[in-house]
Design an enzyme around this catalytic site. Structure first.
Site, short mmCIF file in Angstrom:
data_model
loop_
_atom_site.label_atom_id
_atom_site.label_comp_id
_atom_site.label_asym_id
_atom_site.label_seq_id
_atom_site.Cartn_x
_atom_site.Cartn_y
_atom_site.Cartn_z
N CYS A 205 0.71 -1.32 -0.09
CA CYS A 205 -0.09 0.07 -0.02
C CYS A 205 0.83 1.26 0.04
CB CYS A 205 -1.00 0.11 1.32
SG CYS A 205 -1.96 -1.56 1.30
N CYS B 94 -13.13 -2.90 -36.44
CA CYS B 94 -13.58 -1.72 -37.12
C CYS B 94 -13.15 -1.78 -38.59
CB CYS B 94 -13.22 -0.40 -36.38
SG CYS B 94 -11.55 -0.32 -36.32
#
Ligand SMILES: [Zn+2]
Length: 394
Positions: free
Chosen positions: A199, A352
């Site tokens: 952390c 695409c």
């Protein structure tokens, strides 16, 4: 609808100073005297009195929450002060909860502050959470996050989720009993402990937990008063650098081990302690590159009948010109409103014209938890050249 049991409201009386103290809230038709009574009857539990818990606790106390519970076992460290605004320089080295209570009582002595000076574990979570109407998960680690989620699902209490990392944060309301998914619907199991740095290594801009913690507090007040639309079934993602909010629709996973149709987890679980920030941030942080699939690989998968969905993110007029048989048209701009229709099983191929828009689409999907999303390299143009010349090029 308010989550506060109507029977609890009968016992709530108004203090002499309440009208003036809460006048700005009472003036709102969505709150009014009835809503303020609900706020006063409400019992809210903040898991963690740190970066997210500080702003949430301060504002909920100011709003006149009846009972505010705080769970934390830490002492104030000087490195906390950059974001944990419950504490001041003189509090360094002292237990957080005592200092938090003093600060909150100074702000509003009518609020009952209950201290749970402990780390939330499988041994105490059920008992602690049972006393509250709603839980704000302000924890910074996976074990607590899973514990808070699971126990809230068992006890049918809303679990208001928030997390922050670097310049980004996200929030949601996990309450399968009110609609939408739980945390485990999105992440069935925590990642292995070794996958996340400590952390202390995970930086965060100090204001960020302020923003996310207050979104959590807002959702708690809405659930209590019964106003508006909550984040149940939606994930709100905030990017401070771009100053953008994005929203993802979430849906309950029928296979979820805690809230699914055939659950397999019925008891709180203690996972090994490790930090939540960085590993979870992979979910929304833009990855270095999106996994790709070539047109030949796609053709081979299709021929073998492997489970896959081909999503064409071009515009309808392009789809009219040329399309790959079996593809489904969802123009890029509409993708985020169709997330709930897409499967997390099998390969999700984004396509695409030449691979640019679909890379963006695959990234959006991967950030929304679709680990199966890949980009078709070269798009339909490559398909036409290498696989099927019958598909017109444009
Ligand atoms: Zn679930």
């Amino acid at each position: 609808m308010s989550i506060i049991d109507p029977e609890k409201l009968a016992a709530i009386t108004r203090n002499a100073g309440d009208l003036s103290r809460y006048s700005r809230q009472l003036l709102l038709p969505e709150v009014s005297a009835d809503g303020q009574r609900r706020i006063k009857a409400a019992r809210v539990l903040c898991i963690g009195a740190g970066g997210l818990g500080s702003p949430a606790a301060l504002y909920l106390t100011a709003a006149g929450i009846g009972t505010l519970g705080l769970v934390d076992a830490d002492r104030v460290d000087v490195s906390n002060l950059q974001r944990q605004i419950l504490y001041g320089t003189g509090d360094v080295g002292e237990p957080k909860l005592e200092k938090a209570r003093a600060r909150l009582q100074q702000l509003n002595p009518d609020v009952k502050i209950v201290l749970h000076e402990a780390r939330l574990t499988s041994a105490n979570a059920t008992e602690i959470i049972a006393d509250y109407d709603v839980v704000i998960d302000g924890s910074d680690n996976f074990p607590t996050r899973y514990l808070s989620n699971d126990v809230c699902v068992f006890a049918r209490k809303p679990n208001i989720y928030g997390s922050v990392f670097r310049f980004e944060g996200q929030a949601s309301v996990f309450a399968p009993h009110l609609g939408g998914p739980c945390y485990r619907c999105l992440f069935p199991e925590p990642p292995p402990p070794g996958a996340a740095p400590s952390c202390a290594e995970a930086g965060v801009l100090g204001v960020l937990p302020g923003i996310i913690g207050l979104i959590q507090a807002t959702e708690a007040l809405k659930l209590i008063v019964g106003a508006g639309e909550t984040l149940a079934g939606r994930l709100l993602h905030f990017d401070a650098l771009k100053m953008k909010f994005r929203e993802f629709n979430l849906r309950r996973d029928p296979q979820c081990p805690v809230c699914g149709d055939t659950p397999t987890i019925f008891e709180p679980i203690d996972y090994e302690q490790f930090c939540a920030g960085p590993a979870e941030a992979d979910w929304f942080a833009a990855p270095e590159s999106v996994p790709t699939i070539s047109v030949r690989e796609l053709k081979a998968k299709m021929d073998k009948g492997e489970p896959l969905a081909l999503i064409d993110v071009r515009e309808p007029f392009e789809y009219e010109i040329a399309r790959i048989e079996g593809s489904r048209l969802i123009p890029l701009g509409e993708l985020e409103t169709h997330l709930s229709e897409l499967s997390k099983n099998g390969t999700l191929v984004l396509q695409c014209h030449s691979g640019g828009r679909s890379e963006h689409a695959a990234r959006i999907l991967r950030e929304a938890g679709f680990a199966n999303a890949v980009n078709l390299e070269g798009g339909i143009d490559a398909w036409s050249v290498e696989v099927d010349p019958a598909v017109p090029r444009y």
